[in-house]
Design a protein around this motif. Structure first.
Motif, PDB file in Angstrom:
ATOM      1  N   GLU A  79      -2.295 -25.298  14.753  1.00  0.00           N
ATOM      2  CA  GLU A  79      -3.668 -24.911  15.116  1.00  0.00           C
ATOM      3  C   GLU A  79      -4.206 -25.723  16.284  1.00  0.00           C
ATOM      4  OE1 GLU A  79      -7.006 -25.854  12.374  1.00  0.00           O
ATOM      5  OE2 GLU A  79      -5.488 -26.901  11.223  1.00  0.00           O
TER       6      GLU A  79
ATOM      7  N   ASN B 228      -3.181 -19.121  16.189  1.00  0.00           N
ATOM      8  CA  ASN B 228      -4.528 -18.785  15.706  1.00  0.00           C
ATOM      9  C   ASN B 228      -4.702 -19.269  14.262  1.00  0.00           C
ATOM     10  OD1 ASN B 228      -2.969 -16.966  14.337  1.00  0.00           O
ATOM     11  ND2 ASN B 228      -3.856 -15.134  15.263  1.00  0.00           N
TER      12      ASN B 228
ATOM     13  N   TYR C 197      -8.077 -20.113  12.152  1.00  0.00           N
ATOM     14  CA  TYR C 197      -8.891 -19.165  11.386  1.00  0.00           C
ATOM     15  C   TYR C 197      -8.570 -19.178   9.891  1.00  0.00           C
ATOM     16  CZ  TYR C 197     -10.063 -17.555  16.034  1.00  0.00           C
ATOM     17  OH  TYR C 197     -10.476 -17.508  17.336  1.00  0.00           O
ATOM     18  N   GLN C 198      -7.431 -19.747   9.513  1.00  0.00           N
ATOM     19  CA  GLN C 198      -7.091 -19.890   8.097  1.00  0.00           C
ATOM     20  C   GLN C 198      -7.463 -21.269   7.555  1.00  0.00           C
ATOM     21  OE1 GLN C 198      -4.540 -18.298  10.234  1.00  0.00           O
ATOM     22  NE2 GLN C 198      -5.719 -16.533   9.580  1.00  0.00           N
ATOM     23  N   ASP C 199      -7.855 -22.178   8.421  1.00  0.00           N
ATOM     24  CA  ASP C 199      -8.189 -23.544   8.032  1.00  0.00           C
ATOM     25  C   ASP C 199      -9.467 -23.546   7.200  1.00  0.00           C
ATOM     26  OD1 ASP C 199      -9.213 -26.197   7.981  1.00  0.00           O
ATOM     27  OD2 ASP C 199      -8.099 -26.687   9.790  1.00  0.00           O
TER      28      ASP C 199
ATOM     29  N   TYR D 242     -12.480 -25.097   8.973  1.00  0.00           N
ATOM     30  CA  TYR D 242     -13.037 -24.197   9.991  1.00  0.00           C
ATOM     31  C   TYR D 242     -13.923 -23.138   9.332  1.00  0.00           C
ATOM     32  CZ  TYR D 242     -13.514 -20.487  13.404  1.00  0.00           C
ATOM     33  OH  TYR D 242     -14.037 -19.529  14.222  1.00  0.00           O
ATOM     34  N   LYS D 243     -13.413 -22.545   8.254  1.00  0.00           N
ATOM     35  CA  LYS D 243     -14.184 -21.508   7.548  1.00  0.00           C
ATOM     36  C   LYS D 243     -15.506 -22.053   7.038  1.00  0.00           C
ATOM     37  CE  LYS D 243     -10.221 -18.776   5.981  1.00  0.00           C
ATOM     38  NZ  LYS D 243      -9.463 -18.310   4.819  1.00  0.00           N
TER      39      LYS D 243
ATOM     40  N   SER E 116     -17.881 -22.762   9.975  1.00  0.00           N
ATOM     41  CA  SER E 116     -18.336 -21.488  10.514  1.00  0.00           C
ATOM     42  C   SER E 116     -19.392 -20.864   9.600  1.00  0.00           C
ATOM     43  CB  SER E 116     -17.138 -20.557  10.685  1.00  0.00           C
ATOM     44  OG  SER E 116     -17.514 -19.372  11.304  1.00  0.00           O
TER      45      SER E 116
ATOM     46  N   TYR F 121     -12.992 -27.783  16.445  1.00  0.00           N
ATOM     47  CA  TYR F 121     -13.021 -26.441  15.876  1.00  0.00           C
ATOM     48  C   TYR F 121     -13.757 -25.448  16.777  1.00  0.00           C
ATOM     49  CZ  TYR F 121     -10.715 -27.979  11.683  1.00  0.00           C
ATOM     50  OH  TYR F 121      -9.781 -28.453  10.816  1.00  0.00           O
TER      51      TYR F 121
END
Length: 126
Positions: free
Chosen positions: A82, A88, A91-93, A96-97, A100, A123
């Motif tokens: 990442e 990419n 986006y699964q981290d 990060y989720k 966000s 991020y």
């Protein structure tokens, strides 16, 4: 021996000694202790140092139209991890989720450059 030859030998010795110390300094920097990471990556990638030749081809090296052509994008993504193109995985981290969802990554990525928050900066730019 002539005076000119002695000077050339001395210059050569100084250059070799300088090169040795540069090499030694690089070795000490590389093998020295690294600063503690601000956070842990979800996907560090499968290669510590990416061998780009395995995944694509460098074209026109040393020329203005130099480029890298990816031949195996999926394998390169896995190698990179990442935050490194073309991965990419960010986006699964989970972190990060979470950031966000909490809207901590809202705004222009340029606004994040001056933050003293390495996690948010990473991020946002990843």
């Amino acid at each position: 021996m002539s005076k000119k030859l002695n000077v050339l030998i001395l210059i050569g010795a100084v250059v070799l000694l300088g090169a040795f110390f540069v090499f030694l300094g690089m070795r000490l920097t590389i093998s020295g202790s690294m600063p503690k990471a601000a956070f842990k990556l979800y996907d560090r990638g499968s290669e510590k140092i990416i061998q780009y030749e395995k995944y694509g081809q460098f074209v026109n090296q040393g020329k203005p139209d130099y480029k890298y052509l990816v031949k195996n994008r999926k394998a390169l993504m896995n190698a990179a991890g990442e935050g490194v193109f073309p991965s990419n995985a960010v986006y699964q981290d989970p972190l990060y989720k979470e950031l966000s969802k909490e809207k901590k990554l809202n705004g222009s990525h340029w606004d994040f450059l001056s933050l003293n928050e390495p996690v948010l900066v990473f991020y946002k730019w990843a």
